[in-house]
Write an enzyme that holds these catalytic residues in place. Structure first.
Site, mmCIF file in Angstrom:
data_model
loop_
_atom_site.group_PDB
_atom_site.id
_atom_site.type_symbol
_atom_site.label_atom_id
_atom_site.label_comp_id
_atom_site.label_asym_id
_atom_site.label_seq_id
_atom_site.Cartn_x
_atom_site.Cartn_y
_atom_site.Cartn_z
ATOM 1 N N SER A 231 42.982 55.938 35.782
ATOM 2 C CA SER A 231 43.161 56.164 37.137
ATOM 3 C C SER A 231 42.366 55.536 38.067
ATOM 4 C CB SER A 231 43.281 57.838 37.205
ATOM 5 O OG SER A 231 43.124 58.245 38.625
ATOM 6 N N TYR B 45 38.257 65.719 36.605
ATOM 7 C CA TYR B 45 39.211 64.579 36.478
ATOM 8 C C TYR B 45 38.666 63.037 36.717
ATOM 9 C CZ TYR B 45 43.814 62.043 36.918
ATOM 10 O OH TYR B 45 44.779 60.886 36.759
HETATM 11 P P1 NAD Z 1 52.895 64.555 34.041
HETATM 12 O O1 NAD Z 1 52.160 65.735 34.378
HETATM 13 O O2 NAD Z 1 53.769 64.271 35.127
HETATM 14 O O3 NAD Z 1 53.171 64.156 32.749
HETATM 15 C C1 NAD Z 1 52.305 64.147 31.683
HETATM 16 C C2 NAD Z 1 52.902 64.338 30.273
HETATM 17 O O4 NAD Z 1 51.637 64.490 29.653
HETATM 18 C C3 NAD Z 1 53.703 65.809 30.354
HETATM 19 O O5 NAD Z 1 54.939 65.328 29.589
HETATM 20 C C4 NAD Z 1 52.758 66.757 29.395
HETATM 21 O O6 NAD Z 1 53.631 67.780 28.855
HETATM 22 C C5 NAD Z 1 51.965 65.812 28.634
HETATM 23 N N1 NAD Z 1 50.769 66.445 28.126
HETATM 24 C C6 NAD Z 1 49.824 66.956 29.099
HETATM 25 N N2 NAD Z 1 48.826 67.369 28.167
HETATM 26 C C7 NAD Z 1 49.020 66.997 26.957
HETATM 27 C C8 NAD Z 1 48.362 66.967 25.624
HETATM 28 N N3 NAD Z 1 47.233 67.694 25.662
HETATM 29 N N4 NAD Z 1 48.744 66.651 24.404
HETATM 30 C C9 NAD Z 1 50.207 66.011 24.763
HETATM 31 N N5 NAD Z 1 51.004 65.838 25.790
HETATM 32 C C10 NAD Z 1 50.146 66.314 26.979
HETATM 33 O O7 NAD Z 1 51.666 63.117 34.560
HETATM 34 P P2 NAD Z 1 51.965 61.807 34.809
HETATM 35 O O8 NAD Z 1 51.758 61.584 36.448
HETATM 36 O O9 NAD Z 1 53.163 61.149 34.300
HETATM 37 O O10 NAD Z 1 50.610 61.255 34.392
HETATM 38 C C11 NAD Z 1 50.534 60.423 33.246
HETATM 39 C C12 NAD Z 1 49.042 59.961 32.930
HETATM 40 O O11 NAD Z 1 48.782 59.089 34.284
HETATM 41 C C13 NAD Z 1 47.911 60.907 32.992
HETATM 42 O O12 NAD Z 1 46.920 60.575 32.126
HETATM 43 C C14 NAD Z 1 47.385 60.968 34.402
HETATM 44 O O13 NAD Z 1 46.161 61.101 34.435
HETATM 45 C C15 NAD Z 1 47.555 59.361 34.637
HETATM 46 N N6 NAD Z 1 47.747 59.098 36.100
HETATM 47 C C16 NAD Z 1 48.670 59.624 36.818
HETATM 48 C C17 NAD Z 1 48.648 59.393 38.316
HETATM 49 C C18 NAD Z 1 49.827 59.928 39.204
HETATM 50 O O14 NAD Z 1 49.833 59.587 40.447
HETATM 51 N N7 NAD Z 1 50.876 60.497 38.687
HETATM 52 C C19 NAD Z 1 47.685 58.659 39.041
HETATM 53 C C20 NAD Z 1 46.780 58.166 38.104
HETATM 54 C C21 NAD Z 1 46.689 58.532 36.777
#
Ligand code: NAD
Length: 264
Positions: A145, A158
């Site tokens: 991130s 985080y």
């Molecule tokens: P989201 O919450 O929409 O989806 C996350 C998915 O991961 C979900 O399907 C959830 O069930 C699954 N998950 C959570 N914990 C888990 C575990 N212990 N084992 C298996 N599956 C698990 O999140 P997103 O926005 O799609 O984020 C995906 C990745 O991108 C994450 O690592 C997040 O930190 C990173 N990220 C997201 C953003 C953003 O703005 N959305 C920004 C920077 C980084």
């Protein structure tokens, strides 16, 4: 189309958001995808969408990335059924937005267990199978991130976990490179991407979203496809001289904010 033809690639956290976007893009590039998540019902629902879109079933599997037992089971199944692994997208993650004084030790540890330890276990087992079954070749993409590059306000647990993912990726890239193995490990650093992770915490607060949008030089919020495109590049042979690198996918937000105080 076809940049990942016949490559066997595992994606974690695949049932929604960025993970789901990655599976969709990888399938359109002809990869053989194993989609995993800890939310089985939602994974089934997304699977039904992929079947409609691509006209075939794919392998889906339960995986809680914080559980080493789950990981071992999934990797053993891949070895038994596919014979090898070309790529891993360590995408699953959780966010816990709290200032220091409100963050309990349990919450801090849970964030590290999922985001950092989960990525560590996946990386370790993927390197192992790539070494034994794919001539020490492969590509691992770890989703960090911009919080892992600069730190984000009220987001210590985080930010620490994502900074850890960033440095883990570089250190292991060096380690396998020192053995002259061709397993590449890179990290991707999304900015604000419109997924349930973001909408669940910020809801429909128009003013907040407008403020965020204005802080992004390219003038729009991110989409899962933006991240999926970077992930596809890192998994493909187009990036075969890249390892230990980081791709920031944020519309320029990090450089504009230099400290990321948008959620104040
Ligand atoms: P989201 O919450 O929409 O989806 C996350 C998915 O991961 C979900 O399907 C959830 O069930 C699954 N998950 C959570 N914990 C888990 C575990 N212990 N084992 C298996 N599956 C698990 O999140 P997103 O926005 O799609 O984020 C995906 C990745 O991108 C994450 O690592 C997040 O930190 C990173 N990220 C997201 C953003 C953003 O703005 N959305 C920004 C920077 C980084």
């Amino acid at each position: 189309m076809g940049k990942l033809k016949n490559k066997v690639i595992l994606v974690t956290g695949a049932s929604r958001g960025i993970g789901k976007g990655c599976v969709t893009k990888l399938l359109s590039e002809k990869a053989s995808v194993i989609a995993t998540d800890r939310d089985e019902a939602l994974l089934e629902e997304s699977h039904r969408e992929w079947i409609v879109k691509f006209g075939k079933r794919i392998r889906i599997q339960f995986l809680d990335i914080a559980s080493e037992t789950d990981w071992i089971e999934v990797m053993s199944d891949i070895e038994a059924n596919e014979g090898l692994l070309h790529g891993l997208v360590n995408n699953a993650g959780i966010v816990n937005l709290k200032p220091l004084e409100e963050m309990s030790l349990e919450e801090f540890k849970e964030t590290q267990d999922v985001n950092l330890t989960g990525t560590f276990i996946g990386t370790k087992l993927a390197v192992d199978i790539m070494r034994r079954k794919n001539n020490a070749k492969g590509s691992i993409v770890n989703i960090s991130s911009i919080s892992g590059q600069t730190g984000t306000l009220n987001c210590g647990a985080y930010s620490a976990s994502k900074g850890g993912v960033r440095m883990l990726s570089k250190a292991i890239a060096l380690e396998v490179g020192a053995k002259r193995e061709f397993i590449r490990i890179n990290s991707v650093h999304p900015g604000v991407i419109m997924t349930p992770m973001q909408t669940e915490r910020a809801g429909n607060d128009e003013e907040l979203w407008e403020g965020i949008r204005k802080s992004i030089p390219l003038g729009r919020l991110g989409k899962p496809e933006d991240v999926a495109n970077a992930v596809t590049y890192l998994l493909s042979d187009l990036s075969d001289f890249m390892t230990g690198a980081e791709l920031t996918v944020d519309g320029g937000m990090r450089i504009a904010l230099s400290g990321g105080q948008y959620n104040d």
